[in-house]
Design a protein around this motif. Structure first.
Motif, PDB file in Angstrom:
ATOM      1  N   GLY A 115      -7.963   2.422  11.666  1.00  0.00           N
ATOM      2  CA  GLY A 115      -8.832   3.137  12.800  1.00  0.00           C
ATOM      3  C   GLY A 115      -8.133   2.912  14.109  1.00  0.00           C
ATOM      4  O   GLY A 115      -8.090   3.827  15.081  1.00  0.00           O
ATOM      5  N   ALA A 116      -7.655   1.551  14.319  1.00  0.00           N
ATOM      6  CA  ALA A 116      -7.122   1.108  15.526  1.00  0.00           C
ATOM      7  C   ALA A 116      -5.903   1.660  15.805  1.00  0.00           C
ATOM      8  O   ALA A 116      -5.366   1.927  16.564  1.00  0.00           O
ATOM      9  N   SER A 117      -5.324   1.354  14.521  1.00  0.00           N
ATOM     10  CA  SER A 117      -3.620   1.757  14.618  1.00  0.00           C
ATOM     11  C   SER A 117      -3.223   2.402  13.098  1.00  0.00           C
ATOM     12  O   SER A 117      -2.681   1.514  12.178  1.00  0.00           O
ATOM     13  N   PRO A 118      -3.500   3.488  12.951  1.00  0.00           N
ATOM     14  CA  PRO A 118      -3.031   4.158  11.630  1.00  0.00           C
ATOM     15  C   PRO A 118      -1.814   4.290  11.316  1.00  0.00           C
ATOM     16  O   PRO A 118      -1.334   4.005  10.025  1.00  0.00           O
ATOM     17  N   HIS A 119      -0.900   4.365  12.219  1.00  0.00           N
ATOM     18  CA  HIS A 119       0.715   4.128  11.773  1.00  0.00           C
ATOM     19  C   HIS A 119       1.050   2.738  11.243  1.00  0.00           C
ATOM     20  O   HIS A 119       1.935   2.939  10.382  1.00  0.00           O
ATOM     21  N   LEU A 120       0.407   1.871  11.773  1.00  0.00           N
ATOM     22  CA  LEU A 120       0.817   0.536  11.111  1.00  0.00           C
ATOM     23  C   LEU A 120      -0.064   0.207   9.828  1.00  0.00           C
ATOM     24  O   LEU A 120       0.490  -0.555   9.261  1.00  0.00           O
ATOM     25  N   PHE A 121      -1.314   0.423   9.719  1.00  0.00           N
ATOM     26  CA  PHE A 121      -2.162  -0.067   8.889  1.00  0.00           C
ATOM     27  C   PHE A 121      -2.516   0.945   7.679  1.00  0.00           C
ATOM     28  O   PHE A 121      -3.426   0.549   6.936  1.00  0.00           O
ATOM     29  N   GLY A 122      -2.008   2.254   7.933  1.00  0.00           N
ATOM     30  CA  GLY A 122      -2.526   3.228   7.024  1.00  0.00           C
ATOM     31  C   GLY A 122      -2.049   2.951   5.556  1.00  0.00           C
ATOM     32  O   GLY A 122      -2.516   2.983   4.667  1.00  0.00           O
ATOM     33  N   PRO A 123      -0.743   2.274   5.710  1.00  0.00           N
ATOM     34  CA  PRO A 123      -0.269   1.972   4.242  1.00  0.00           C
ATOM     35  C   PRO A 123      -1.258   0.668   3.453  1.00  0.00           C
ATOM     36  O   PRO A 123      -1.088   0.822   2.376  1.00  0.00           O
ATOM     37  N   ALA A 124      -1.664  -0.070   4.607  1.00  0.00           N
ATOM     38  CA  ALA A 124      -2.282  -1.122   3.801  1.00  0.00           C
ATOM     39  C   ALA A 124      -3.545  -0.724   3.167  1.00  0.00           C
ATOM     40  O   ALA A 124      -4.155  -1.195   2.201  1.00  0.00           O
ATOM     41  N   LEU A 125      -4.103   0.324   3.948  1.00  0.00           N
ATOM     42  CA  LEU A 125      -5.448   0.991   3.410  1.00  0.00           C
ATOM     43  C   LEU A 125      -5.169   1.570   2.202  1.00  0.00           C
ATOM     44  O   LEU A 125      -5.872   1.561   1.127  1.00  0.00           O
ATOM     45  N   GLN A 126      -4.340   2.475   1.987  1.00  0.00           N
ATOM     46  CA  GLN A 126      -3.819   3.051   0.929  1.00  0.00           C
ATOM     47  C   GLN A 126      -3.576   1.966  -0.435  1.00  0.00           C
ATOM     48  O   GLN A 126      -4.159   2.290  -1.382  1.00  0.00           O
ATOM     49  N   ARG A 127      -2.837   0.786  -0.172  1.00  0.00           N
ATOM     50  CA  ARG A 127      -2.657  -0.149  -1.390  1.00  0.00           C
ATOM     51  C   ARG A 127      -4.181  -0.687  -1.572  1.00  0.00           C
ATOM     52  O   ARG A 127      -4.344  -0.604  -2.740  1.00  0.00           O
ATOM     53  N   SER A 128      -5.019  -0.831  -0.750  1.00  0.00           N
ATOM     54  CA  SER A 128      -6.240  -1.383  -1.127  1.00  0.00           C
ATOM     55  C   SER A 128      -7.066  -0.641  -1.882  1.00  0.00           C
ATOM     56  O   SER A 128      -7.813  -0.570  -2.787  1.00  0.00           O
ATOM     57  N   LEU A 129      -6.930   1.019  -1.479  1.00  0.00           N
ATOM     58  CA  LEU A 129      -7.670   1.875  -2.015  1.00  0.00           C
ATOM     59  C   LEU A 129      -6.991   2.139  -3.488  1.00  0.00           C
ATOM     60  O   LEU A 129      -7.832   2.439  -4.529  1.00  0.00           O
ATOM     61  N   GLU A 130      -5.864   1.909  -3.726  1.00  0.00           N
ATOM     62  CA  GLU A 130      -5.158   2.111  -5.027  1.00  0.00           C
ATOM     63  C   GLU A 130      -5.407   0.793  -5.977  1.00  0.00           C
ATOM     64  O   GLU A 130      -5.677   1.281  -7.090  1.00  0.00           O
ATOM     65  N   VAL A 131      -5.889  -0.295  -5.395  1.00  0.00           N
ATOM     66  CA  VAL A 131      -6.271  -1.340  -6.232  1.00  0.00           C
ATOM     67  C   VAL A 131      -7.940  -1.137  -6.843  1.00  0.00           C
ATOM     68  O   VAL A 131      -8.076  -1.440  -8.067  1.00  0.00           O
ATOM     69  N   THR A 132      -8.507  -0.057  -6.253  1.00  0.00           N
ATOM     70  CA  THR A 132      -9.985   0.121  -6.610  1.00  0.00           C
ATOM     71  C   THR A 132      -9.891   0.999  -7.759  1.00  0.00           C
ATOM     72  O   THR A 132     -10.880   1.412  -8.283  1.00  0.00           O
ATOM     73  N   ALA A 133      -8.886   2.012  -7.523  1.00  0.00           N
ATOM     74  CA  ALA A 133      -8.873   3.125  -8.659  1.00  0.00           C
ATOM     75  C   ALA A 133      -8.508   2.497 -10.059  1.00  0.00           C
ATOM     76  O   ALA A 133      -8.355   1.540 -10.424  1.00  0.00           O
TER      77      ALA A 133
END
Length: 75
Positions: free
Chosen positions: A57-75
């Motif tokens: 939310g604060a830096s989508p260009h920096l941390f969007g990929p980390a969010l994506q990886r975390s969401l993939e782990v939940t799948a």
């Protein structure tokens, strides 16, 4: 122990250590799932996703990929 240390560092200085905590939680989740401790693994990755949402939310260009990886782990 490592997760607790990461959490303490992240609470004291989130800009420096929150990303490390997210990585540790993601790794923990995968390993717990690998030994059949799925509920504990899910709790770890849900915590990681929460932190990633804050970071992205604060830096989508920096941390969007980390969010994506975390969401993939939940799948």
């Amino acid at each position: 122990m490592f997760r607790s240390d990461c959490r303490t560092l992240a609470e004291a200085n989130p800009d420096a250590y929150l990303r490390d905590l997210v990585g540790a939680l993601n790794n923990l989740s995968v390993r717990l799932g690998g030994v059949g401790r799925h509920e504990e693994g899910l709790a770890a990755v849900e915590e990681a996703v929460g932190h990633c949402r804050t970071l992205a939310g604060a830096s989508p260009h920096l941390f969007g990929p980390a969010l994506q990886r975390s969401l993939e782990v939940t799948a």
